[in-house]
Design a protein around this motif. Sequence first.
Motif, short mmCIF file in Angstrom:
data_model
loop_
_atom_site.label_atom_id
_atom_site.label_comp_id
_atom_site.label_asym_id
_atom_site.label_seq_id
_atom_site.Cartn_x
_atom_site.Cartn_y
_atom_site.Cartn_z
N ARG A 1 0.84 -1.21 0.00
CA ARG A 1 0.00 0.00 0.00
C ARG A 1 0.87 1.26 0.00
O ARG A 1 0.60 2.22 -0.74
CB ARG A 1 -0.93 0.00 1.21
CG ARG A 1 -2.01 -1.07 1.14
CD ARG A 1 -3.02 -0.94 2.27
NE ARG A 1 -4.02 -1.99 2.16
CZ ARG A 1 -4.06 -3.07 2.92
NH1 ARG A 1 -3.15 -3.25 3.87
NH2 ARG A 1 -5.00 -3.99 2.75
N ASP A 2 1.91 1.28 0.84
CA ASP A 2 2.81 2.45 0.87
C ASP A 2 3.50 2.62 -0.47
O ASP A 2 3.65 3.75 -0.97
CB ASP A 2 3.85 2.28 1.98
CG ASP A 2 3.25 2.40 3.38
OD1 ASP A 2 2.12 2.93 3.48
OD2 ASP A 2 3.89 1.95 4.34
N PHE A 3 3.94 1.53 -1.04
CA PHE A 3 4.60 1.57 -2.35
C PHE A 3 3.64 2.10 -3.42
O PHE A 3 4.02 2.93 -4.26
CB PHE A 3 5.08 0.17 -2.70
CG PHE A 3 5.41 -0.04 -4.16
CD1 PHE A 3 6.50 0.59 -4.74
CD2 PHE A 3 4.62 -0.87 -4.95
CE1 PHE A 3 6.79 0.39 -6.08
CE2 PHE A 3 4.91 -1.06 -6.28
CZ PHE A 3 5.99 -0.43 -6.85
N ALA A 4 2.39 1.67 -3.37
CA ALA A 4 1.40 2.11 -4.36
C ALA A 4 1.15 3.60 -4.25
O ALA A 4 0.99 4.29 -5.27
CB ALA A 4 0.09 1.33 -4.17
N LYS A 5 1.11 4.13 -3.04
CA LYS A 5 0.91 5.57 -2.86
C LYS A 5 2.11 6.36 -3.40
O LYS A 5 1.94 7.42 -3.99
CB LYS A 5 0.68 5.89 -1.38
CG LYS A 5 -0.66 5.39 -0.87
CD LYS A 5 -0.80 5.56 0.63
CE LYS A 5 -2.14 4.99 1.11
NZ LYS A 5 -2.27 5.01 2.58
N GLU A 6 3.29 5.82 -3.17
CA GLU A 6 4.50 6.50 -3.65
C GLU A 6 4.58 6.52 -5.18
O GLU A 6 5.01 7.51 -5.78
CB GLU A 6 5.73 5.78 -3.08
CG GLU A 6 7.05 6.34 -3.55
CD GLU A 6 7.37 7.69 -2.92
OE1 GLU A 6 8.14 8.45 -3.53
OE2 GLU A 6 6.84 7.98 -1.82
N MET A 7 4.13 5.44 -5.83
CA MET A 7 4.26 5.31 -7.28
C MET A 7 2.95 5.60 -8.01
O MET A 7 2.85 5.36 -9.22
CB MET A 7 4.73 3.90 -7.63
CG MET A 7 6.09 3.53 -7.08
SD MET A 7 7.41 4.56 -7.74
CE MET A 7 7.52 3.95 -9.41
N ASP A 8 1.95 6.10 -7.31
CA ASP A 8 0.67 6.40 -7.93
C ASP A 8 0.84 7.40 -9.07
O ASP A 8 1.40 8.48 -8.88
CB ASP A 8 -0.29 6.97 -6.87
CG ASP A 8 -1.68 7.21 -7.43
OD1 ASP A 8 -2.11 6.44 -8.31
OD2 ASP A 8 -2.35 8.17 -6.98
N GLY A 9 0.35 7.01 -10.25
CA GLY A 9 0.47 7.88 -11.42
C GLY A 9 1.73 7.62 -12.22
O GLY A 9 1.80 7.99 -13.40
#
Length: 828
Positions: free
Chosen positions: A205-213
Amino acid sequence: MPVRGGRRCGSSALEFVEVETPLRCSRAVLVGLEMGYRVVLGLQWPRPVRLTLPLLLLVILMEVVWTESQDYYDLLGVSRESTTREIRRAFKQLALTMHPDKNPGDPSAHEKFLKVNRAYEVLKDEDLRKKYDKYGEKGLDEQQGGRYESWNYYRYDFGIYDDDLEIITLDSGDFEAAVNSGEIWFINFYFPRCSHCHQLAPTWRDFAKEMDGVIRIGAVNCGDNNHLCRRKGINSYPSLYIYKAGQNPEKFNGERSKDNLIRFSMRFITTSVTQLWQGNVFSEIESAFSAGVSWLITFCSDTGDCLEPRTRQKLAGMLDGLVKVGWMDCVTEDNLCQSFQVTSGATALYPPESALDQKDSVLWLKTLDSREIYKQVIQHLPDLELLTSDNFQRKLTHHRWLVSFTFGDKSSASSEYKKLPAFLRTDHIQVGRVHCTADSELCRSLYIHKPCVAVFKGLGIHDFEIHHGKDVLYNIVGFARESVRAHVTTLRPDNFPSNRKEPWLVDFFAPWCPPCRALLPELRKASIQLAGQMKFGTLDCTIHQDLCSMYNIQAYPTTVIFNGSSIHEYEGHHSADGILEFIQDLVNPVVVVLDPSSFSDRVKGRTEGQVWAVDFYAPWCGPCQALMPEWRRMARLLLGLVLVGSVDCQRYQSFCQSQSVRAYPEIRLYLGDARQPERYKTYNGWHRDAQSLKTWALSSLPRASVDLTPESFRTLVLSGKDHWVLDFYAPWCGPCQHFAPEFEVLARMVKGEVRAGKVDCQAHYQTCQSAGITAYPSVRFYPYWGTRRYEHSGEHINSRDANVIADAIRRRLQQMTSQPHSKLKDEL
């Protein structure tokens, strides 16, 4: 409901009964006012309650009516338009409150939760959902939905990432479109009960927020999508794979930390970040501007802020094809930075029409966050090309276009759509927009009444297809690429094939219907394979209700084949292969549609030796629907050996009753004894696939092959004057048992040309050894040359397919008649 007895009450003619407690009903609240009694359903009474008999009957009737009319969508509290993800989330919320583990004092909790679980199991499956929408519960297999998981499963394991906005949960239906869209996808294949999967979840989840977009972050629940995961070679959990179009997926094998995941995924963002200096700056900028591409430049100095290298790389990937990303070292290139009117660290967007010395035309960015910069840049980029009534037809006649239709005050397309030209450039698909409020007549002529995107295929304004999938970039890109290759047209009253001079497949659908949306990509695949032979069209029944009513369309999707004056409704799996098989059977039907008259003439009046396999079915019956494609496949496998038919027992209900058909599907084999026309065998096997049915049918037929002994092998095969094909087998050999019915098919196919025999190598080991048999089953051909056999061991045929073996034998026989013995070459 136990009843103690009844008695008369005063002068009333009404009879009362005392009902044992507790009285339970499923529905609240029904109030009965007869004789002053109040009955509230859904409550428990602490003592026996006296009810009038009519009122008791009313209570029972209401209970029965409600039980039978429970709608699966109502049970889950979702609309018929809900997506699979919405259905899954609704079921999870109900599971956490209704589960029997949470309601230990309610003896009806198990039954209530079974109903909710059953509703979920049906609605999450596209094929079952379509059957339910069309036929209701009676169209479903009764065997499904008899078990459920513990409460902890729904609380902790069920749909781990369903509530995360940055993580896209992919199912079998949209996986391929996603990973082939051109965007980079990093996908977590997980299993709900896997402890390592749960340990990874916070990091993911943290990784997804960091790489969102920057890239797309996905998740696949392999518990719900077992076939997809097996097809992708997933054999451990969690498995993390990067997908980039045109490349093989690459697995992440490192330590599952956020930084490692970021470093790994950044390797796949190959868009370059250019360092600008005095020697290249003007040529680089001019080259991009001439192609209509903007420049995002970050200026780095000892003062102020510039974007760090990882942020530059992220932006390069996010803006690939739209904006060039560069940086300038103002410590070493001080004069150059001053020419850009920059004296300290800063970041700016230079559009193609800007002049480098005109600061007003430049967008200065006040943030260092990649997502914020991305949003501002996208909003600042020029909109998609505007198409109007004046230029629409001219532009769309000779070029392929993806067009966004907008309404109301929103005169521009979605900002995300600005990325579409970059994705579709290599496909030679241009992208534009139409403002339907300003050009209402144009949109009305195309029957477009709400925002949508459509692909125009370069053949004029009437040959187009509307997108009905998810309004997300990867889905639209996948649709555009499929649609320009396919031959599916959006139908309207002015182009509906009412005259039907050529064959048409028309899909009557509703855009809100998930099974309809799942079928559309399969129609495109089928249309490519049948190009030039059949035309394909889709009709939106929410817009063209009159046309749909004219053809008595009562459920979606309903797929109809119009072939001249004949109309055939498709029943089968919603797949391209299923549709192609169905069409093949229409052109060359192998299953005879029987009515009472033809059944009497052809089945009961069959000639000696003629065998019929007949399927008695009802269209609403779920197992019957599953059997249909297998029944057609079986008919093709038995072509020339067994006649295959079907009887619609909904249409001919009284006839089926007269034939003692009590359940569907009823599969019967009417044997070849014409003196006993009523005699048949019923199939009671567990499996209803084509191979199992074929084996059953052949096992009931008289054998066409003969068993050979060592003596008959010598006298009939080696010394006789017939051509022989032999099956050398062992009774314990599994492949031999599987091949046995296929050999019987072969024996019937070559009957009159070649004799067929079987040799049991367990019983006659010496015979098989002398013939050189080293494996089972072995097929050998023994041709007769007029004076002697060509070889004592025969000619080996390396196949277990009756058609292949028969073709090989016939080619060999043709060679024997056309060439001298000495010149023949063994081709088997």
